[in-house]
Design an enzyme around this catalytic site. Sequence first.
Site: not given
Ligand code: RAM
Length: 914
Positions: A472, A781
């Site tokens: 990502e 996260e």
């Molecule tokens: C995921 C991650 C990221 C967030 C998006 C919406 O990919 O948690 O931090 O901003 O979603």
Amino acid sequence: MTEINHLICEYRSNPLGIDVTKPRLGWQMQTDRQGARQTAYRILAASTPEGLHNEDADLWDTGRIESDQSIHVPYKGLSLTSRQRVYWCVIVWDETDEASQSAPAWFEMGLLDQADWQAEWIGGELRGGPRSTIPAPYLRKSFMLPAPVQSARLYTTAIGLYECSMNGEIIGDDIFTPGWTDYQTRIQYQVYDVTELIHQGENTFGAILGDGWAVGHVGWGNRQQYYERPCLFAQLEVTLEDGSQHIIVTDASWKYHYGPLLENDFQMGESYDARLEMPGWNESGFNDDAWSYVETFDNPEVVLVATNGPTVKRIEEVKPISGPDGEANSNRPRYIFDMGQNMVGYVRLKGSAPAGTTVVLRFAEVLNPDGSLYTTNLRQARATDSYTFKGEGEEIWQPRFTFHGFRYVELNGYPGEVTTETITGVVVHSEMAQTGDFECSDPLLNQLQHNIVWGQKGNFVDVPTDCPQRDERLGWTGDIQVFVRTAAFNMDIAGFMTKWARDVRDAQGEAGNIPPVVPHMISELREDGGPAWADAAIICPWTIYTCYGDVRILEENYDVMKRYMDFIIEASPGYIRCAPDYEGWLGFGDWLSINADTPRDLIGTAFLAYDADLMSRIAGLLGYADDAVTYLNLFEAARQAFQNRFLAGTQAEKEALSEGALRMIEDADSISRGNLQAVDYGPIASEVFNTDLFTPTQTAYILALHFNLLPEDLRSQAVDELVSDIERRDRHLSTGFVGSPYLPHVLSENGRLDVAYALLNQKTWPSWLYAVTQGATTIWERWDGWTEENGFQDPGMNSFNHYAYGAIGAWLYNTVAGLEVDTSQPGYKHFLVQPKPGGGLNDAKATLKTLYGEVTSQWQFAGGTFKLNVTIPPNTSATVILPPDIGQEVTINGDPVRGNAFDLLAGHYAFKVM
Ligand code: RAM
């Protein structure tokens, strides 16, 4: 004595290769004298250092200017041309009219015109496909110089990544250049002084090309998102002592070959076979008969610009704290090292083994219960490096074109003795000075601060990313929007965010929309980031303005912000943004909240109002008076719409829960809930919100209060309801990315400092300290990245290095320690020192290196006395507000004073309150 130092130009000291034609200059006064300030300045700019000593500065002499401005003074001398070097210095008169002169500094222009470039884009044959990684091409070219060298500059860039060398020496210490931009719109170039690396006679220019962001895997997508293959574009300009000029450019005369670097990819890793090295390949005298001529390519239709932010470098090294833990005696020995820190970069390997021995390095942030690497959360990122020994004694290797996010390293297949010396962690990130520090009497909070800083290091790798490890690593706009304020305490992020603001400009859609990730990723992602994500286009530049006094970032992005406002106004009939019947993207909601979905239109409308509020201030300070009024009216209209729709006792009460609203909640459930097991506390009674329409959440109260969307007489009720929701959850938050950053501020600014501290001190999840108690060394996260009840969260989305929840850092600095900007005199020209002790802390300290110098706020309770030490740098002032109820007798530097608020000029102040 006053010293004038820290001369900067566009946030950098002596920058080489800028293309800002009115660069801004700044300096600091250094003195301990109380009340020190600047009353006038004079800048001299000249083509030579000597020009600064006499009275004939040929480029610019401002004369004496009565002004206290010492940052962001725009150069207004003779107009600047490509390659020009400007020496400058400043004379400052202080409050006693005494003058002090700085030492000289300089800046040098890059290539301002596309016509300055004579180079061609070159590369090897096309190899690899959307998923297959490729070996790195090695490129070379020899050239003759007929006389000794007086000066030489290399202007260089690439599609992909480059590492250039001259006569065998790697040029500069930047890595991952030219950095990540939307390569189909804009590519940055770098400039190096290579005078010392070349000489009369034969010279050889070498380059290795990596895939990087432009060619390698990006996001969860394929390779080749921007271009199919890596290419080099370089121009070496040499002035010889005989006065002649020579230009060596990339063109069809270059040759290339593949060598030891068998594959390189940020996400997949790097493989290197040292047996395939080509000794002397980038030096003169090497036989390149077996090499092929490069292909040349048409100029891609992009703008070439000078780098305007910091480059990525190898910043520090980390030694394993334990290990090697593993089996030495099996056929294929396997060891696991613990670096003691979840870090971003790679490892340097040192060892010896027979030729042809391949060792494999694997990386993970956490371990499985059985002690093996947990890599499931890396998704498709292979994150594996391999090195094949050439068998010539001690060999040392580190990758060039990859990075991983890891705490644990598995070394596979190394036959010899393994010690903690076998590997060394190399931490890489954009070069930014660490400006802030927070410390207090609670070791857990100090660890939290540490984790926030490491989350920032790991995710400020050229672009502000969500995470550094899985497939990502994208510039999610929402994540930086929530973290930017904290980031600006910890490090000097002004240049980094100036560059990213330009990326936002490039990413903006025709309609004015701002995508959820910037730089824009070509495939798969939607075009509108939605509430709290896309709004980064306004919130981030505004924050940089407040923290660094930078008006230009607002000027340069004003158009983007306005067009963005037009887009969201258009999409928000009746000023309700993301209404249930809106056909566009409803946004990510309060991403990763805990069983507490806040309606998308509540979040959307709140952010519409907040944007309008910021825009009216921005327009006002840029001198767009009409816009300022328009946006102020818009704020009022959105606020009214918010009240009509969401508050109890309005017409909204009569609206039943519409199908659309239900759809939004289901949508939210499916994307953000994962396997959360937290207790659902059900609806609460509310006199503030219309409970027929939705179940009030902490985030709903937080946004309504923080963005000033409630009628005055409902505010205290809203605070009470917010607090009772927190209490019902046994003093836990339920907020996600959107609500969490503002939560402690809302509580402490509305009379509930006690509850803010209770949340800060909470150790069971969801809370900031929960991960700390689990041994985290970065911010997770998710609140429940790992729990005893459920183990690891959904591996589909479970990063252990995500800065978003680190946004609590701003509250540690601005409330616990009490340092805050005054937005009416931004950049800490005037600031507040307003510590709010609580939560059982005995002391706390924040320091911050501002553009004016170092600010400190340090407090302590000792023997019934409250002590506060404050440092106010020269040429600034501060208002110190003492906490209430800590005593009657106040002294400053031993002298009794009255009151609890003090306006102070530069100096050191020791307060005592008894
Ligand atoms: C995921 C991650 C990221 C967030 C998006 C919406 O990919 O948690 O931090 O901003 O979603």
